[in-house]
Each structure stands twice: as structure tokens, then as C-alpha cells.
Scaffold this motif. Sequence first.
Motif, short mmCIF file in Angstrom:
data_model
loop_
_atom_site.label_atom_id
_atom_site.label_comp_id
_atom_site.label_asym_id
_atom_site.label_seq_id
_atom_site.Cartn_x
_atom_site.Cartn_y
_atom_site.Cartn_z
N THR A 70 -0.53 0.73 -33.11
CA THR A 70 0.53 0.92 -32.11
C THR A 70 1.92 0.61 -32.66
OG1 THR A 70 0.14 -1.34 -31.34
CG2 THR A 70 -1.05 0.44 -30.23
N HIS A 71 2.00 -0.22 -33.66
CA HIS A 71 3.28 -0.61 -34.25
C HIS A 71 3.15 -0.50 -35.77
CE1 HIS A 71 3.15 -2.59 -30.31
NE2 HIS A 71 4.47 -2.42 -30.29
N SER A 127 -8.31 -5.23 -41.08
CA SER A 127 -8.13 -3.80 -40.88
C SER A 127 -8.79 -3.31 -39.60
CB SER A 127 -8.70 -3.03 -42.07
OG SER A 127 -10.08 -3.31 -42.23
N LEU A 128 -9.81 -4.02 -39.10
CA LEU A 128 -10.48 -3.61 -37.86
C LEU A 128 -9.68 -4.04 -36.64
CD1 LEU A 128 -12.92 -2.34 -36.48
CD2 LEU A 128 -14.08 -4.56 -36.62
N ASP A 129 -9.19 -5.26 -36.62
CA ASP A 129 -8.34 -5.76 -35.54
C ASP A 129 -7.13 -6.44 -36.16
OD1 ASP A 129 -7.12 -6.75 -33.32
OD2 ASP A 129 -8.84 -7.90 -32.59
N PRO A 130 -6.01 -5.69 -36.35
CA PRO A 130 -4.83 -6.26 -37.02
C PRO A 130 -4.15 -7.39 -36.26
CG PRO A 130 -4.78 -3.85 -37.03
CD PRO A 130 -5.85 -4.26 -36.06
N ASN A 131 -4.64 -7.73 -35.08
CA ASN A 131 -4.08 -8.88 -34.37
C ASN A 131 -4.53 -10.19 -35.01
OD1 ASN A 131 -2.61 -7.75 -31.93
ND2 ASN A 131 -4.61 -6.73 -31.72
N TYR A 132 -5.55 -10.15 -35.84
CA TYR A 132 -5.99 -11.34 -36.55
C TYR A 132 -5.30 -11.39 -37.91
CZ TYR A 132 -9.65 -11.93 -33.08
OH TYR A 132 -10.32 -12.11 -31.91
N LEU A 133 -4.70 -12.54 -38.16
CA LEU A 133 -3.96 -12.76 -39.39
C LEU A 133 -4.43 -14.05 -40.04
CD1 LEU A 133 -1.52 -12.12 -41.34
CD2 LEU A 133 -0.11 -13.50 -39.78
N ALA A 134 -4.70 -13.99 -41.36
CA ALA A 134 -5.10 -15.18 -42.11
C ALA A 134 -3.96 -15.58 -43.03
CB ALA A 134 -6.37 -14.91 -42.92
N THR A 135 -3.70 -16.87 -43.12
CA THR A 135 -2.65 -17.39 -44.00
C THR A 135 -3.24 -18.50 -44.86
OG1 THR A 135 -1.93 -18.96 -42.30
CG2 THR A 135 -0.79 -16.84 -42.42
N GLY A 136 -2.86 -18.51 -46.15
CA GLY A 136 -3.30 -19.54 -47.08
C GLY A 136 -2.12 -20.35 -47.57
N TYR A 137 -2.37 -21.63 -47.85
CA TYR A 137 -1.30 -22.55 -48.21
C TYR A 137 -1.72 -23.37 -49.42
CZ TYR A 137 0.09 -21.53 -43.40
OH TYR A 137 0.42 -20.88 -42.22
N GLU A 138 -0.70 -23.99 -50.02
CA GLU A 138 -0.99 -24.96 -51.07
C GLU A 138 -1.61 -26.21 -50.46
OE1 GLU A 138 2.28 -25.80 -53.58
OE2 GLU A 138 2.44 -23.77 -54.40
N LYS A 139 -2.18 -27.00 -51.32
CA LYS A 139 -2.95 -28.17 -50.89
C LYS A 139 -2.06 -29.24 -50.25
CE LYS A 139 -5.85 -31.83 -52.86
NZ LYS A 139 -6.50 -32.33 -54.10
N HIS A 140 -2.59 -29.83 -49.15
CA HIS A 140 -1.98 -31.02 -48.55
C HIS A 140 -3.12 -31.91 -48.11
CE1 HIS A 140 0.31 -33.67 -45.90
NE2 HIS A 140 1.39 -33.25 -46.56
N ARG A 141 -3.01 -33.19 -48.38
CA ARG A 141 -4.13 -34.09 -48.15
C ARG A 141 -4.44 -34.30 -46.67
NH1 ARG A 141 -1.54 -39.98 -49.84
NH2 ARG A 141 0.19 -39.98 -48.35
N GLY A 168 3.72 4.05 -32.51
CA GLY A 168 2.49 4.57 -33.10
C GLY A 168 1.58 5.15 -32.05
N ASP A 169 0.30 4.92 -32.23
CA ASP A 169 -0.73 5.45 -31.36
C ASP A 169 -0.78 4.61 -30.09
OD1 ASP A 169 -2.88 6.64 -30.20
OD2 ASP A 169 -4.35 6.08 -31.74
N LYS A 170 -0.30 5.17 -28.98
CA LYS A 170 -0.26 4.43 -27.72
C LYS A 170 -1.62 4.31 -27.07
CE LYS A 170 4.49 5.94 -26.84
NZ LYS A 170 5.41 6.62 -25.90
N SER A 171 -2.57 5.13 -27.51
CA SER A 171 -3.90 5.10 -26.88
C SER A 171 -4.84 4.10 -27.54
CB SER A 171 -4.53 6.49 -26.96
OG SER A 171 -4.71 6.89 -28.32
N TRP A 172 -4.40 3.46 -28.59
CA TRP A 172 -5.30 2.52 -29.28
C TRP A 172 -5.52 1.29 -28.42
CZ3 TRP A 172 -4.84 -2.54 -31.16
CH2 TRP A 172 -5.87 -2.96 -32.03
N GLU A 173 -6.78 0.81 -28.40
CA GLU A 173 -7.14 -0.39 -27.66
C GLU A 173 -7.80 -1.37 -28.61
OE1 GLU A 173 -9.57 0.57 -24.38
OE2 GLU A 173 -8.02 1.73 -23.31
#
Length: 1113
Positions: A70-71, A127-141, A168-173
Motif C-alpha cells: 500500500t505504501h 516480505s509476507l507481512d511488511p508491518n513486522y520489522l526486526a532490528t539488531g543492535y550492538e551488545k549491551h549487558r 500503492g495497492d489499496k486492495s491489499w489486506e
Amino acid sequence: MAASEIRRIALSDPHSLSPPRFVVGGQVSQNVSGDLKMYEWRREKGEMGMVGLQTDVGQIRSMAWSPLPTHRNILATGLSTGRTLLLSLSPSTLSFPSSSSPSAQTSTIATLNVKYSRPVTSVAFSSLDPNYLATGYEKHRSEYSLLIWDIADAISSASSNSQLPLDGDKSWERPLSDDTKLEVTNLTAKINVTSEPRHIQHYCPSENVNSLSFLPRTTNQLLASVSNKTIRLYDLRVPSGSAHGTHSPRDNQTPSSIAGSSIQWQTRAVYGLTPNEEKEGLFASYEVIPGGGQLHSVVRLWDVRKPSQEVLNFDLPGGVIGLEWMKDRPEILGVGTRDKGVGLWEIIEGKKVENDKIVEEWVTLGGMRQIVTPRQNLHSFTFAPSDKGQGDVMFVLKDGTVGIGPISTAPVLAGGPQGDVAICTPLLRILDPDDIPEPSTEVSISPTTALPTPRPELEEPEPIHRANRFQLAPERITQLIAERSRSASPVPIHLQGTGTPASEKTPFGSISGLREWYDGPKKRELVDVNEHLIGGWEGWRRTLGSDVGAVMRRRALEGYGLDDLLLNAAIATRHPGKERLAGIWEFVDHLTHVMAPSLSTFRGYNLTHHGVYPIWFGVHNDHHPSSPSSIYSAATLTDPPHPPPLRQSSASAAWTSLKSQSSTSIPHSRQNSSPLPGGGTTTPRERKISDRRGEQEIDREYISSVEALNERRRDIGGVGRPGTVRAAVGGDKMEMRRLILSVCGENGEHAKEELDRLVGSGQRTKAAFRAYFAGDEAATVTILMASEDQHHRLLGSTIAGFMTQSASARGSEFFNSHWQGLVNRVDDPFVRAILSRIGGDDWESVLEEEGIPLLDRIGVGVQYLDDREFSTFLRGRLSRLTRSSSLHLLGLTGLSGPGLSLLSRYLARTGDIQTVAILSALFPSHKLNKSEKHTIERWREGYRDMLDSWGMWGERCELDIRWGDLQRSLSREEGGKGLIGSVGERCPVCNNLLSKETESRLHRKHAIRGNVNVGWPSERTTTCMYCSSALPRCVICLTHVDPQRPPPLTGNGEDDHPEHISDTIDAAYVCCLTCRHGGHANHILPWFEGGLDGGIPHSKCPVSGCECECASI
């Protein structure tokens, strides 16, 4: 990528829109805020335009482009402060001032914050549900380093405020099934009442995350590189525990004990992860290994179905900066290295299936090609798919330069036996080196051919001077070619109709057509100043025509073989590579006559086809690892007569007389096999090598044998007559000196004619050199003074003036200081050698002059050096043999063992197996050891196979017959032993040779049966009914005779179709009832009647060694 490393990142549009779009983000240094730029690539116009911009983003460490349908302009940007910005790079961002802060507020959808500030090393969307986002970080104790976010509410909020319009595609759910929806395990996110986004899951407590990537078409399978040495596959459906739980990697050694981790791989280092979108479970990683001052990298392939093991790995030089799979071709992996650019690696998967079950799978590398080679360090690259071609590659360099271009298809080349090449680019084009375009035909320029760069005009090359006194004069070359033309049959059908005048044709085609086209003045225009091929397809075709394979085929068509060595010399002058063969065949022809078996053997000493070195030393020598074979062979004291030496055509009248006399008046030895180096048995007359080694030991019996040979030659006269040595030389090896002069052609025969020939051909300095070192100083001055060249006249007067001075005047300090300066400024090696001797230099200044032919220097050394000095000179020449590939050194070795090593290096240098195979046929086999014989046989079979692949069966039969004649002639010198040992009779049905054991076994077998007469084979028979051997093939084409398959017609390179069979007899098998040799009728009959490959009629069988005159029976 290290956290502190600064580089610019390139991303391609995951939506695969047309025209393709790219995003470039990053900063040039740590003190400058980064920016994001979106480009649109218009292939048809070759233009790239900016369609989105965001400045003052901060220190960018990682980026990801959301595939949300959609975006289409949402990007996640990880910063060094720990924040992750969700930005919209829509075209409206170009209207904002670059320094205005509201722009950043307007384009920022949401900010994902963490409790403790640390760099964001990686971000990834599902790629299946782009609303899910993963982020990785440097180490912190005290914090998790892998967080999972649900940004649906943030995007919805921005859309409702008109901050983020739908584009984009307005019909996507959004998929909300139980398999795709992730459980919220973070308690803070459950009770959050503010609008600030909170992560829904967390993993990797007190660990460092280097890289992240969702598996394609999943929301719950996440790959993570943890602590730079471990790859984990997280199942996000498994809860990671409450917010108050703690998980320490030090206390968890197995994947099952690590929260959320289902599979784990251990490796040395992991800098990046890239899953394959089309091949399920396959992903790649890379590591950079510092090695002193030079980096190298390792790319590894993994499969989630094969835990704890890698699938494949390969090394690369330099530091890898990224990996990416091509979307249109999932088997291609793009690898970018900092200083080498971008390369495409083909990954091939294989399966073994048995009973509809896969029992084995494997992965291997196919090929690799480089598509980007930047001048500066590469920072990032990405691919964009295309409906046409292979797509595009976009790359970013160190200075911020953005480059883009199509991924061209690597040409596929296939060579044919006739020298033609098929090139697929992807259009198919077949280049035939013999397909000469008409004069009016324009040069066809390939679309990928650069415009020609003008090459500076070159001066006309000087004519090639004669390499030795045996080299044919141009008029003699013309005569030989004309004689060959008259003696052969008419031009084959496939070479007729070319429009060449009859006077310019040989029986094998045009004399001038191919040669003028390949070697004409236009040839130099096909290479630019950088030695790159230009000229389009015509340039390709001309280059193919100069290839050694095409040259060998054309030489074979013109008669290059064992029939006439002087004809070989004439043919070699008409093709590329003539400089390497200048004077070679002429000398070999001279050597095989002068050192023929009937004139080179006496009382056990055999000098057949030997050169200067083995004649001088006459024994095995330990001064060189490849010393000549022994000239000594076992023999009786009585020398029965030898058969006459094998006749080489185009010999002189003197040698014609010599042949007739030697067969009756010259006795020769009856010999057995000579001892092989390092093994074999000895006879009573055979000395040990150690007994005859050493400079001071003189083999008096060998000297007396050489003296007897010289007496024979002196009685016969002609070019084989021993030379005359200056009496002042002295020494014990005077007889060897006389024989060496005969080998070098310096026996005084036709000396005056040779000087006149040199003067007539413009080689006055060489003529003056020969006259001076022959003791005729007056002739030296006369030759130079009669020249039209003023430099020659000046040198002649200078030499005349200094030769009139006394020896004391020449030795003065004034003379030495000026004379040496004059010598050093002379370019001509012959004049330089004369001046050096006049100035009093030693003989080394003459004999080490590489510009003077070797045989000429040997002739000088024989006349002026004592025995010790000449031995030292020859050893020095032989020591250089191991580093040279020049066939002109055959004068030193002759056709003996060290000559084979010289031929081997020549073959490795030029690829001319034709010349090497023909020359090796002249080596006496009884003088070679087992490995040397095997080498010659390998060369012979290689050339025979080449002739068969060209369809030149007649030429191959001629080679076999001539080869067999030569070997039998040389082998008869070894006591009449046959070439085949332990051979019994022949099969009474198929005439195959049978060993004694096989003959005895078959005799007993058929005696028991009581019926030896097994009858004649039928048309369906493939093996002999008596000995069970495979029935003979056609002796011409060497293919099996099959009544159902018509035989090939000729070697013209045409398609072999059944239409050429004009009569039933053409496809039949015919054989001689006397020798039992046979073949296809349309091959056998032209052999005897003439016309096979344009050849002449024959009377004898085409099988080597068979003397049956089949045609007269």
C-alpha cells in the motif's frame, strides 16, 4: 560491516516497478549527517533522475526498504544513536528545502527508540507481512539486541493524518491468520498507553547482532548473526520469556536452550546474511579475514534443512562488502568486493533420484564472471530486474559516485574442428576463418565493439634475413610450390569456383587469397594502440585465420608432412609463425642426409641424426640433466652392409650419387638396442658410462671410428664431405671438428656461391663476417666497400685502416679507449663481432653474440677454439637449452633426447603440434628411453586425431605410411629386429595380429571343436568368429562400417547426408583378399584412383607398414 565503518548503502525497489528505482543512503564521514536519495532509472533514455530526498538523517548504519504494497516509499533507517527512523521518500520530499527541519518532521513516519543508546547494526522487513520489522543492535549487558516491531499502528496513524497518502495497492489486506500473526511477549507493549511504538518481542540478551534477515514469504522465521560467530534461525512463534526474564549466552550452549532459537550454525565469522528468495531454505553469508597487508574473504552457503553444516564455500581476494541474489536468476549470487568490484557466481544444485526418491543432493560452483570493475573502492551494489536482458546493476563508489548499467550476457563460445567458432551473444554467429568476404563487403561491427582507435602508421617491416645458410631462397620456394601444384591432382570440388586465377592456385586452394586477406596491410588495422582487437566480426575472423589451429589445417592441405622436408620449409614461409621456422626444415633436411644411418655408424658407434653436442662429446654427459643419448651401441666386429638411407625428395645431385654408392660400397654395423640411461643390460663391447666420463679421458676408439666415417665421406664428396680445420687449432678431437663442420654446412662446398648469395640478398655484413673468419680479410673490406650503404663503406674503410696497424699500435691506451666506444655503438652483430676481434677481445665476444646464428658461431668456434674452450662453449649453449623454445637449437642437439625437451617447450609456447609431431618422426627410436618414446607417440596420436577431425583421412594415411617407413628404415640399423615383439601369426579371418599366447589358446580351442574353418562374416557381424576381436574399421576414416549408416563423404567440412550416396556400392565394405585391409567403397576406391581429399593415386595399401599392392591384384 563493522559498526564504526562508514559507507554508503544501495537498495533496489522490492516492488519491482518500471522504471526501476534505487535508494542510496549514508554519509562520507562520521562528522557529517547522512542523507537518503531515491533515483529512477530510465533505460531507454540512459538517464537517472532523483525522485526522492531526505537530508540531515543522522549517522546511518543500516537501511531497509519496506515491501508494503500500500505504501511504496517507506524506508527503515538505523542510526548510530540506537534510533530507527521510518521515513517516506515520496516525490513530494523534493519540494522541501534541504536545510529546513520541518522536512524531516513531515517525512518521518515514526521513531523506534531503545532504552540504551547503541548503533543499529541491521534492520529487516518481513516480505509476507511488511508491518513486522526486526532490528539488531550492538551488545549491551542490560538490554536485548534483537527486537521485533509491529509498525502497523504507526503507519495507520500517519495515513489518517494525511502525512502518508496511499500510493500503492489499496486492495491489499494484512494477513492475520494464526500462522502469520506474532504473539506479543513484551509486557511493556501490552500495557503501553502512549503513541510511541514498542517492540513486541525481544531476543539475544547481552549479545551482539551483526545481521538480520527474514526468510522469504514468512513472518516467523528470522535469521540472525549473533556474536559474529553464530548463525541462528529464530522461530518467532516461540515466546522469548517475560520482560523480567534473563538469558545469558554464556549459560546456554545448545540451540534448544536459547530462547526462540530453533537451529544454530557455528562458523569463524559472519558479516552479512542473504537468503535466496526462490530456493527455499538456501542462504549465503560472508566473512572477511585479515591477512597481514592483504585481505581475503570467504563466502559460505547454508541450508536450513541441513543444521550445523555448510553446503558450500569459496574464497575471494579482497574484502567482501555485500551479497545479493538475482531475482530473475536465483542460481546467480552477486558478490561485491571493495577493490575488485562485482562478480556473478553461478550456484548449481544437483540431485540423484532412484525409484522416485531423492537419495543424494549436492551444490557446486558453475562459473564466475566480473561485471563491475571500478577504479575506486566499492561501497555497495544492488540489482534491478528487467523484462529485457539480464537486468541492471547499480553501484556506489567511495567518493559517492553512483553508476548503473545493464548486466550483459557472457558470450558462449564453441570451437569447431575446422577452426570455425560459434559465438552466442545472445544472437548466434558462426565465424569461419576460410570465409573470405568480397572486397566490397563492409566491415560488420558488433554492437559491443568499441570504435577503432587509430594505430600509428608503422614502417614496412624489413625482409626476414636467412636464419642459416640452408634457408631457401624465394625463387626456390616458388619452384617447390609450383612442383607440388603440378604433381598433385586437380583442385577439390569444395575449393573450386573461388575466382582465383589458375596460376595462383595449388591443388589445395588459392596461393594468395587466404594469405593476402589474413596477412595483408589491413591486418595491422585490427589492433589498436593497446593491443586490443578492433574491426568487428572481420577482426575476429582475421584473428581466427592466424590461429595456430587454422594455420596447421591450411599447411596440411598444402602438403606439410613427411614426404618432402624442403616443401615443408616452403609452405611454412606462407603462413603466420614463419619466423619461428625460418631455416629449420632446411637444416633438418640437411642433417638427415649428412647424418644418415648408412654414413653415421661404424663398429658400434651410431651418430644417426645427431647434432654438434653429441658428436663432440660422444658419450653420456653429466653436465646437463638432459644430455644426449649414447652414441655407442652393441655390435659385432664385422659390419654387414646397411640398407640405403631413406630418400628425402628434392635432394641435390651429389647426394643422389651418394645414395647409390653408399648402398654398395660403405659397410655398416649390425646393432642391437642401445643401452637406456640408468638401466638395461650391457654387452662385452659396451663400456660403462663412468668409465668414459671426464674431460681428460679421450675415447680413442671413438675418434678412430669418426675418422673412418670421415674417410668414407671424403671419398663420396658433396655436402657430406668433412670440412677442413685450421692446423693451428690442434687437439685430439680434430676428426670431430671436421664432422661438425659438415653438419654446420661449413665444409667448403659452394663457399663462394654462398658469399655471392648473401651479397645478392643484401646481407653484406653477414658475408663480410664469413669472409673475415674464413681468413680472407681483403674480401671482408671489398664486400663492405662495394655496398651502396654509406655506413657499410665507412665501416669497411675503418676496418681496413685498423687492420694495417701493427699489433703494438692496436694495444695502446689511445686505441683501446676509442675502439671500444666504436664497437659499442655498432648495431649490426656481424660487424660488432669483427670489430671486437680486431680490437683484441677474446672469442667470447664473438661466440656470445646472440644476434649471430648458432651454426655460424659454432663454425667459428670449431676453427679457433681449443678442445677445452670449445667444450666449455657447448656446455654453456646446452645449459641455455632448458630455458629456450627456439628450434634453431636443434643444430646443437640434433634429433636426440635433448631435442625432445626442446620440442616440448616449443609446443607449449606455440601450440604447433603439427611441426612437433613431424619432427619427432625423424628421431631414431632406438636412441630414446621409454618415456621419450611415449612422448613421441602421444604427439603423433594427437596430430592423427587432429587430421581425422579435419576429415583429412588421406593425409592421415600418408602420415602413417611415411612414419612407418621412417621407423622401419631406422630400426633396421638395430640388427633387423622388427617393430613388434612377441607376435605370433595373424588371424585367418580378420588378419589381426595375435600374440603367441592368444594364437596357442585359439588353436587349442578350435582343435577341440574340430572345426577351424569358421566361414566368412555376414553384414550383421561385428566381431571376428575366430578370435572374437572387433572387426576392422575403415582404414581411411577409422569409423565402424555400418550398412545402415552411410559413410562420411570427404573431409571438406560439409554436412554428411545420405544424399551423397550415388550408388549402393558407395556404402558397401570392400577389402583386399590378400592383406584383408578394407573400408568404405567411396573411400578405398578414390585412394587408389586419385581424388581422395584432392590427393594423388596410390598403388599400395593405405595401412602403415602394409606393402600389399591391392590395386594391382
